[in-house]
Design an enzyme around this catalytic site. Sequence first.
Site, PDB file in Angstrom:
ATOM      1  CE  LYS A  28     -13.785   4.959  -3.259  1.00  0.00           C
ATOM      2  NZ  LYS A  28     -13.046   3.711  -3.442  1.00  0.00           N
ATOM      3  CD  GLN A  70      -9.746   2.270  -2.660  1.00  0.00           C
ATOM      4  OE1 GLN A  70     -10.912   2.547  -2.396  1.00  0.00           O
ATOM      5  NE2 GLN A  70      -9.174   2.652  -3.793  1.00  0.00           N
ATOM      6  CG  ASP A  85     -16.177  -0.595  -5.681  1.00  0.00           C
ATOM      7  OD1 ASP A  85     -16.328   0.570  -6.087  1.00  0.00           O
ATOM      8  OD2 ASP A  85     -15.240  -0.949  -4.931  1.00  0.00           O
TER       9      ASP A  85
HETATM   10  N1  GUN Z   1      -9.114   1.498  -6.597  1.00  0.00           N
HETATM   11  C1  GUN Z   1      -9.145   2.434  -7.575  1.00  0.00           C
HETATM   12  N2  GUN Z   1     -10.419   2.693  -7.936  1.00  0.00           N
HETATM   13  C2  GUN Z   1     -11.197   1.901  -7.177  1.00  0.00           C
HETATM   14  C3  GUN Z   1     -12.606   1.727  -7.067  1.00  0.00           C
HETATM   15  O1  GUN Z   1     -13.416   2.329  -7.759  1.00  0.00           O
HETATM   16  N3  GUN Z   1     -13.029   0.837  -6.141  1.00  0.00           N
HETATM   17  C4  GUN Z   1     -12.173   0.129  -5.371  1.00  0.00           C
HETATM   18  N4  GUN Z   1     -12.681  -0.737  -4.506  1.00  0.00           N
HETATM   19  N5  GUN Z   1     -10.869   0.266  -5.427  1.00  0.00           N
HETATM   20  C5  GUN Z   1     -10.384   1.161  -6.334  1.00  0.00           C
END
Ligand code: GUN
Length: 295
Positions: free
Chosen positions: A53, A97, A120
């Site tokens: 990211k 996350q 998200d």
């Molecule tokens: N863990 C796995 N995929 C994601 C996601 O898209 N966002 C977040 N915050 N955690 C994740």
Amino acid sequence: MYQLLDGKQTSIAIKDQIANEVRQYTAKGMRPPHLAAILVGDDGASQTYVANKEKSSHEVGFTSSVYRYSSNTSEEELLRAIEFLNDDDEVDGFIVQLPLPKHINEQNVINAISPDKDVDGFTPINIGRMVLGEDAFLPATPMGVCSILEHYNIETEGKHCVVIGRSNIVGTPVANLLSRNKKGANCTVTLCHSRTRNLPEITRQADILVVAIGKQEFVTADMVKPGAVVIDVGIHRVPDETKKNGYHLAGDVKHSEVDSLCSWVTPVPGGVGPLTIVSLLQNTMKAYRKHMSLN
Ligand code: GUN
């Protein structure tokens, strides 16, 4: 002959658009969009996601920051960190996350995120707005599924879309998004799950089959109608001694026997995967525009 829905190429095209937009603003002396991430603990997969990211953020000219906390951080401490980012005028959007360590209640944490910074799309407010068809931050993977269909001009209107899997972050929102009365949607959607009877009979009726069940190579040739569009959201590491890193990746679809039946199919890797981070960047761009009153 089937054609590949190339997520890598799609993601490059969308990232180019985002980078161009960022340049327009920064050329006028504005600060770039800022995406922050909170990472708790040392889970390897989570570290990789967050690193990707950050890398993608930099590629499009965003500011990126990562707040790292040890695995024994308390829920209170994490909630304070979220409050800090909610109030930080220099941060347009942030993510926490997942998964979080077991002693932390994930829903409490998600509920604390300001809906205006929830890039998200995980907060109840954004999920509610999505279901109502209001302006919302859409969850990354479902948005990626829609983006790839749109990028390849795949007709969706009136098509029968069968979704396998009803998770909160993929199956359920995908079913919602594709059934909406909007461009790039208007499907007739059937949502299948672990209690569905006669699954192959239903999936064989799909013009568009979205597979998000989390089981390696679950969808086999007998489950797919010839000419179908197949979107594979699964990603699994399969031990493989012939690979330098010791594994290869597989999806929820048995591509060796399904692909030749399809009109269009997403590969794994390189299908929906690259689009999920792009969705996050698109949501951050949207948060920035709103925050800066740009539209
Ligand atoms: N863990 C796995 N995929 C994601 C996601 O898209 N966002 C977040 N915050 N955690 C994740």
